[in-house]
Design an enzyme around this catalytic site. Structure first.
Site, PDB file in Angstrom:
ATOM      1  N   LYS A 222       0.820  -1.216   0.000  1.00 26.66           N
ATOM      2  CA  LYS A 222       0.000   0.000   0.000  1.00 26.66           C
ATOM      3  C   LYS A 222       0.853   1.265   0.000  1.00 26.66           C
ATOM      4  O   LYS A 222       0.619   2.186  -0.768  1.00 26.66           O
ATOM      5  CB  LYS A 222      -0.885   0.081   1.253  1.00 26.66           C
TER       6      LYS A 222
ATOM      7  N   ARG B  47      -8.555   1.609  10.106  1.00 25.89           N
ATOM      8  CA  ARG B  47      -8.135   0.240  10.403  1.00 25.89           C
ATOM      9  C   ARG B  47      -9.087  -0.455  11.366  1.00 25.89           C
ATOM     10  O   ARG B  47      -8.884  -1.627  11.669  1.00 25.89           O
ATOM     11  CB  ARG B  47      -6.751   0.267  11.040  1.00 25.89           C
TER      12      ARG B  47
ATOM     13  N   ARG C  75      12.017  -6.673   4.894  1.00 24.18           N
ATOM     14  CA  ARG C  75      12.008  -5.264   4.477  1.00 24.18           C
ATOM     15  C   ARG C  75      13.102  -4.466   5.196  1.00 24.18           C
ATOM     16  O   ARG C  75      13.317  -4.603   6.385  1.00 24.18           O
ATOM     17  CB  ARG C  75      10.637  -4.673   4.798  1.00 24.18           C
TER      18      ARG C  75
ATOM     19  N   ARG D 188      12.445  -1.622  10.387  1.00 20.90           N
ATOM     20  CA  ARG D 188      11.440  -1.062  11.291  1.00 20.90           C
ATOM     21  C   ARG D 188      11.297  -1.999  12.486  1.00 20.90           C
ATOM     22  O   ARG D 188      11.276  -3.213  12.322  1.00 20.90           O
ATOM     23  CB  ARG D 188      10.093  -0.984  10.557  1.00 20.90           C
TER      24      ARG D 188
ATOM     25  N   ARG E 290       0.768  -8.105  13.959  1.00 19.63           N
ATOM     26  CA  ARG E 290       0.139  -7.188  13.002  1.00 19.63           C
ATOM     27  C   ARG E 290      -0.815  -7.932  12.055  1.00 19.63           C
ATOM     28  O   ARG E 290      -1.881  -7.423  11.717  1.00 19.63           O
ATOM     29  CB  ARG E 290       1.217  -6.444  12.211  1.00 19.63           C
TER      30      ARG E 290
HETATM   31  P1  AMP Z   1       1.873   1.051   8.922  1.00 17.89           P
HETATM   32  O1  AMP Z   1       3.072   1.829   8.561  1.00 17.89           O
HETATM   33  O2  AMP Z   1       0.613   1.484   8.212  1.00 17.89           O
HETATM   34  O3  AMP Z   1       2.073  -0.442   8.848  1.00 17.89           O
HETATM   35  O4  AMP Z   1       1.568   1.381  10.471  1.00 17.89           O
HETATM   36  C1  AMP Z   1       2.529   1.077  11.459  1.00 17.89           C
HETATM   37  C2  AMP Z   1       1.881   1.024  12.827  1.00 17.89           C
HETATM   38  O5  AMP Z   1       1.311   2.313  13.139  1.00 17.89           O
HETATM   39  C3  AMP Z   1       0.728   0.055  12.978  1.00 17.89           C
HETATM   40  O6  AMP Z   1       1.162  -1.264  13.238  1.00 17.89           O
HETATM   41  C4  AMP Z   1      -0.016   0.652  14.165  1.00 17.89           C
HETATM   42  O7  AMP Z   1       0.658   0.411  15.382  1.00 17.89           O
HETATM   43  C5  AMP Z   1       0.114   2.140  13.881  1.00 17.89           C
HETATM   44  N1  AMP Z   1      -1.012   2.611  13.033  1.00 17.89           N
HETATM   45  C6  AMP Z   1      -0.943   3.090  11.754  1.00 17.89           C
HETATM   46  N2  AMP Z   1      -2.171   3.423  11.305  1.00 17.89           N
HETATM   47  C7  AMP Z   1      -3.035   3.159  12.324  1.00 17.89           C
HETATM   48  C8  AMP Z   1      -4.437   3.267  12.471  1.00 17.89           C
HETATM   49  N3  AMP Z   1      -5.223   3.708  11.485  1.00 17.89           N
HETATM   50  N4  AMP Z   1      -4.978   2.897  13.670  1.00 17.89           N
HETATM   51  C9  AMP Z   1      -4.217   2.460  14.677  1.00 17.89           C
HETATM   52  N5  AMP Z   1      -2.892   2.307  14.592  1.00 17.89           N
HETATM   53  C10 AMP Z   1      -2.292   2.649  13.427  1.00 17.89           C
END
Ligand code: AMP
Length: 217
Positions: A14, A89, A123, A156, A167
């Site tokens: 994404k 989410r 990654r 990360r 996750r």
């Molecule tokens: P991502 O980079 O989108 O994989 O997001 C990394 C982390 O940020 C996730 O595993 C959550 O801990 C937090 N996060 C990102 N977007 C959200 C969201 N919409 N709601 C809650 N936590 C989020």
């Protein structure tokens, strides 16, 4: 102008795809993961609250994320639309988003879960230019070093195996139910997310070309 959501499991591509798609649509790319990581980096109150949840692979509480997104969407550069990546989410987030501004289309990144674990744990990213690599599918020329600027690549903290398991589980329980919701509303657009980044970009380009850019309510 379009209000679009990219929805899919972690590791589906994404974020990578959202950068180019937002550029093509001429709208800001709003990644809640990026915004939260920036808050953690800054050591802001939001970052301090979010950090432990993120490192463990759990979601950051809805109220924090929603406040952050509402503030961001309220800025002038989002008047002409936006591309949301990583939000909503949860069902609660989706309902609140609809109250702020109705979403035009939700692009659902479809990919078998078996492909995701290796993508995530492999990654690596350049902390300076943000280029993303993968140790098995897109390795840098010199292991651990960015091809473009020679920086040491970083992983990360939530791409480690334990957090990745969490996750994926959180995606299944909290986020997957949104697919049925958006399907019922008639705005879900399925995307085959298996293949090279270039192949997926081509499919997205075709999807975007067919989308309405205006919406009347
Ligand atoms: P991502 O980079 O989108 O994989 O997001 C990394 C982390 O940020 C996730 O595993 C959550 O801990 C937090 N996060 C990102 N977007 C959200 C969201 N919409 N709601 C809650 N936590 C989020």
């Amino acid at each position: 102008m379009p209000r679009i959501v990219f929805l899919g499991p972690p590791g589906a591509g994404k974020g990578t795809q959202a950068v180019g798609a937002a550029r093509e649509l001429g709208v800001p790319h709003l990644s809640t993961g990026d915004l939260l990581r920036a808050a953690v980096q800054d050591g802001s109150a939001l970052g301090r609250e979010a950090e432990a949840h993120m490192r463990a692979g759990h979601l950051v509480p809805d109220d924090l994320v929603v406040r952050m997104v509402a503030e961001r969407i309220g800025r002038a550069d989002c008047d002409g639309g936006y591309l949301l990546d990583g939000f909503p989410r949860t069902l609660a987030q989706a309902e609140i988003l609809e109250g702020i501004a109705p979403t035009d289309r939700v692009v659902s990144f479809e990919i078998p879960e078996a492909l995701l674990k290796d993508r995530l744990t492999g990654r690596r990213q350049c902390p300076k230019c943000r280029t993303v690599y993968n140790v098995s599918t897109k390795p840098p020329k010199v292991s651990g070093i960015c091809d473009l600027d020679g920086e040491a690549l970083a992983q990360r903290s939530d791409d480690r195996a334990e957090a990745v398991r969490t996750r994926l589980e959180v995606y299944r329980t909290e986020t997957e139910p949104l697919l049925a919701l958006y399907k019922r509303r008639g705005i879900l657009v399925p995307l085959d997310a298996v293949g090279s980044p270039e192949e997926v970009t081509g499919r997205i380009r075709r999807l975007l070309a067919e989308m309405p850019t205006h919406r009347r309510r």
